[in-house]
Design an enzyme around this catalytic site. Sequence first.
Site, PDB file in Angstrom:
ATOM      1  N   SER A   1       0.841  -1.176   0.000  1.00 55.14           N
ATOM      2  CA  SER A   1       0.000   0.000   0.000  1.00 55.14           C
ATOM      3  C   SER A   1       0.889   1.243   0.000  1.00 55.14           C
ATOM      4  O   SER A   1       1.661   1.429  -0.936  1.00 55.14           O
ATOM      5  CB  SER A   1      -0.987  -0.032   1.167  1.00 55.14           C
ATOM      6  OG  SER A   1      -2.038   0.879   0.941  1.00 55.14           O
TER       7      SER A   1
ATOM      8  N   ASP B   1      -8.480  -4.675  -6.756  1.00 55.85           N
ATOM      9  CA  ASP B   1      -8.162  -3.722  -5.696  1.00 55.85           C
ATOM     10  C   ASP B   1      -8.938  -2.420  -5.903  1.00 55.85           C
ATOM     11  O   ASP B   1      -8.713  -1.712  -6.876  1.00 55.85           O
ATOM     12  CB  ASP B   1      -6.653  -3.444  -5.708  1.00 55.85           C
ATOM     13  CG  ASP B   1      -6.177  -2.656  -4.513  1.00 55.85           C
ATOM     14  OD1 ASP B   1      -6.996  -1.977  -3.857  1.00 55.85           O
ATOM     15  OD2 ASP B   1      -4.969  -2.699  -4.241  1.00 55.85           O
TER      16      ASP B   1
ATOM     17  N   HIS C   1      -6.909  -5.567  -2.248  1.00 52.29           N
ATOM     18  CA  HIS C   1      -5.807  -4.768  -1.721  1.00 52.29           C
ATOM     19  C   HIS C   1      -4.922  -5.629  -0.822  1.00 52.29           C
ATOM     20  O   HIS C   1      -5.007  -5.595   0.397  1.00 52.29           O
ATOM     21  CB  HIS C   1      -6.362  -3.560  -0.948  1.00 52.29           C
ATOM     22  CG  HIS C   1      -5.351  -2.510  -0.665  1.00 52.29           C
ATOM     23  ND1 HIS C   1      -4.737  -1.787  -1.661  1.00 52.29           N
ATOM     24  CD2 HIS C   1      -4.833  -2.055   0.493  1.00 52.29           C
ATOM     25  CE1 HIS C   1      -3.898  -0.930  -1.127  1.00 52.29           C
ATOM     26  NE2 HIS C   1      -3.926  -1.076   0.176  1.00 52.29           N
TER      27      HIS C   1
END
Length: 182
Positions: free
Chosen positions: A53, A135, A167
Amino acid sequence: VRGSDGYGKKWIDSDNAEKRLLVISDIEDCAKFIKANWAYNGVTPKVGVMGGSYGGYATLMAMTRFAGNYDAGVAIVGMSNLVTFLQNTAPYRRHLRVTEYGDPEKQKDILLQLSPITYINQIAAPLMVIQGANDPRVPVGEAIQIHEAIQKKGINSPLIIFADEGHGSQKKENMALERGHI
């Protein structure tokens, strides 16, 4: 690095929008510190970087803008171009991210300065990119565009896209496959 959580609101907000230009060098400083302080018998250590991330974004910045400081990287669900990221992320997240990263219409130049793709010509070390196809936070296009740009440079850059993930990897078999490649 400044802007990460766990150190209070002032710290977490220290890299919002244009302020990020002042603190992004923390990524470079980490490698420099390790290489300067952890040499063994006069041998400078090899330093790898990996994150998911925002950590994936930081990995991409480490390997492009701060190329030469890191010897290899693994970017998991990281943003490669903050302009396309903001254009393509799920609408419910866009407002929050514009506040944090900057407005793509009013601050496009800053967003491009903060985008790993801008520094792709500097990359010199292997970089693996891992992404979930579904995602909603970081669209799969972020992984594809950085991977394609790295491939054009002839740098080793494996790309893993999990068709059944979002994600990050949640499924045991995908996690095992991911760990086996790292």
